[in-house]
Design a protein around this motif. Sequence first.
Motif, mmCIF file in Angstrom:
data_model
loop_
_atom_site.group_PDB
_atom_site.id
_atom_site.type_symbol
_atom_site.label_atom_id
_atom_site.label_comp_id
_atom_site.label_asym_id
_atom_site.label_seq_id
_atom_site.Cartn_x
_atom_site.Cartn_y
_atom_site.Cartn_z
ATOM 1 N N ALA A 115 -4.009 -4.230 12.601
ATOM 2 C CA ALA A 115 -3.801 -3.031 13.413
ATOM 3 C C ALA A 115 -4.179 -1.781 12.639
ATOM 4 O O ALA A 115 -4.081 -1.744 11.415
ATOM 5 C CB ALA A 115 -2.335 -2.929 13.824
ATOM 6 N N MET A 160 -6.001 -2.752 9.011
ATOM 7 C CA MET A 160 -6.903 -2.589 10.149
ATOM 8 C C MET A 160 -8.141 -3.491 10.033
ATOM 9 O O MET A 160 -8.822 -3.717 11.026
ATOM 10 C CB MET A 160 -7.340 -1.119 10.283
ATOM 11 C CG MET A 160 -8.423 -0.727 9.326
ATOM 12 S SD MET A 160 -8.794 1.034 9.215
ATOM 13 C CE MET A 160 -8.629 1.583 10.861
ATOM 14 N N LYS A 162 0.516 -1.539 -10.474
ATOM 15 C CA LYS A 162 1.221 -1.915 -9.238
ATOM 16 C C LYS A 162 2.349 -2.904 -9.544
ATOM 17 O O LYS A 162 3.427 -2.821 -8.965
ATOM 18 C CB LYS A 162 0.243 -2.517 -8.225
ATOM 19 C CG LYS A 162 -0.684 -1.492 -7.578
ATOM 20 C CD LYS A 162 -1.412 -2.078 -6.360
ATOM 21 C CE LYS A 162 -2.451 -3.101 -6.738
ATOM 22 N NZ LYS A 162 -3.124 -3.685 -5.550
ATOM 23 N N VAL A 219 -14.108 2.290 8.166
ATOM 24 C CA VAL A 219 -13.246 1.783 7.099
ATOM 25 C C VAL A 219 -13.048 0.277 7.252
ATOM 26 O O VAL A 219 -13.228 -0.488 6.312
ATOM 27 C CB VAL A 219 -11.869 2.505 7.095
ATOM 28 C CG1 VAL A 219 -10.935 1.882 6.072
ATOM 29 C CG2 VAL A 219 -12.059 3.988 6.797
ATOM 30 N N TYR A 239 -14.355 -2.751 4.710
ATOM 31 C CA TYR A 239 -13.505 -3.695 3.993
ATOM 32 C C TYR A 239 -13.740 -5.123 4.455
ATOM 33 O O TYR A 239 -13.656 -6.057 3.673
ATOM 34 C CB TYR A 239 -12.030 -3.298 4.084
ATOM 35 C CG TYR A 239 -11.714 -2.210 3.095
ATOM 36 C CD1 TYR A 239 -11.628 -2.504 1.743
ATOM 37 C CD2 TYR A 239 -11.563 -0.896 3.492
ATOM 38 C CE1 TYR A 239 -11.376 -1.517 0.811
ATOM 39 C CE2 TYR A 239 -11.314 0.102 2.574
ATOM 40 C CZ TYR A 239 -11.213 -0.214 1.236
ATOM 41 O OH TYR A 239 -10.971 0.771 0.314
ATOM 42 N N CYS A 249 -3.001 1.275 11.471
ATOM 43 C CA CYS A 249 -1.630 1.772 11.263
ATOM 44 C C CYS A 249 -1.557 3.291 11.305
ATOM 45 O O CYS A 249 -0.489 3.875 11.152
ATOM 46 C CB CYS A 249 -1.070 1.253 9.949
ATOM 47 S SG CYS A 249 -1.143 -0.538 9.844
ATOM 48 N N PHE A 282 -3.230 2.321 -2.398
ATOM 49 C CA PHE A 282 -4.616 2.783 -2.245
ATOM 50 C C PHE A 282 -5.022 2.845 -0.767
ATOM 51 O O PHE A 282 -6.142 2.477 -0.418
ATOM 52 C CB PHE A 282 -5.585 1.867 -3.029
ATOM 53 C CG PHE A 282 -5.271 1.758 -4.490
ATOM 54 C CD1 PHE A 282 -5.544 2.806 -5.358
ATOM 55 C CD2 PHE A 282 -4.684 0.609 -5.009
ATOM 56 C CE1 PHE A 282 -5.258 2.713 -6.713
ATOM 57 C CE2 PHE A 282 -4.385 0.504 -6.363
ATOM 58 C CZ PHE A 282 -4.671 1.554 -7.225
#
Length: 346
Positions: free
Chosen positions: A130, A97, A49, A18, A22, A132, A155
């Motif tokens: 981090a 992350m 949003k 992931v 990203y 999470c 998201f």
Amino acid sequence: GEESSPTKKQVSDHGVKVASHYNRLQEVGLAVRSQSRIFFMRNFNNWLKSVLIGEILEQVRGAGSRQISVLDLGCGKGGDLLKWRRGGISHLVCADMAAVSVEQCQIRYEEMKRKSFVNEKIFTAQFIAADCAKDELSEKLDDPELMFDICSCQFVYHYSFETEQKANMMLRNACERLKPGGFFIGTTPDAYELVKRLEASDSLSFGNKVFKVSFQSKGSYPLFGCQYHFSLEDVVNVPEFLVYFPLFEHMAKRYNMRLVLKQRFSEFFEAKVKKDNHRSLMMKMMALEPFPCEDGGQQATESPEDYCHAQEYCSKSGVKTPVGTLSRSEWEAASIYLVFVFQKMS
Ligand code: SAM
């Protein structure tokens, strides 16, 4: 960078996938993005949003909060920074992350501060790279006493539903430092919708030219780790997990959280677009003229015919089209998602 490497080492295989996915997205240039078929959908998501964030801020202010602190859990490149600025909050903690995304988010924040108006007081901020779903965020806060009015998780939450432990840690990070009466808000795919479309398909996938969702099997769906691949325009192709909402709601009770709103995007749109102020924001954000996106890109003006499909599709399915600018394909993708709002009981 030097700082983020210890965190990177701790992320799991799925986490690495992931995060690197990203991080890699950073390299996609503006030219490529401006041709994107999904610009209108991104604007729609941004509108949604904005409305959600705006309404929650109103509630928090209504309850008497003056100095508003927010946790943006899975902030990405900081697509919501302008929304927090507009909302006049005092402090923002951004966590993600993907270390490169967090860096970019921070750069955008610094830029925003530099370009702000003379008398404008921009919120202070902390940036944390981090995982999470693994690490405890509260240990990384500059101010160990900090409590939040809002945690916004846009998201993101579905990535944590790989295991119960991860889903719980993410939830804990979202909720444990919320003030009584504080809100946990977010957007995530609707598992019912995904499974409904999968079951209606004669293969293990469904989608259109804009998006594709592929499962490995169907018929039974474990509560955690029910993996599928979601690709948008062949760009985002990263494993995600079904979030069985009743379970999510149940788990949230552990943190004294009460569900106050759960709505599919289409329902949310229907309800909000009726309000004049939301409608005019929608018109601005969806305007056919190139409108600068929050990430600095520009909306593409695609062939008008494509956008007419939306009208047709939505009238058939009883949903009013977002001012006729979302294509049918985009609407099919956008309508997978739902909005949720939890509130911490005092
Ligand atoms: N919230 C941003 C927005 O609305 O534009 C970004 C959304 S993006 C679709 C998903 C983000 O979730 C990515 O930036 C990804 O790195 C982050 N993410 C996924 N799992 C995470 C985890 N376990 N911990 C922190 N961030 C995570």
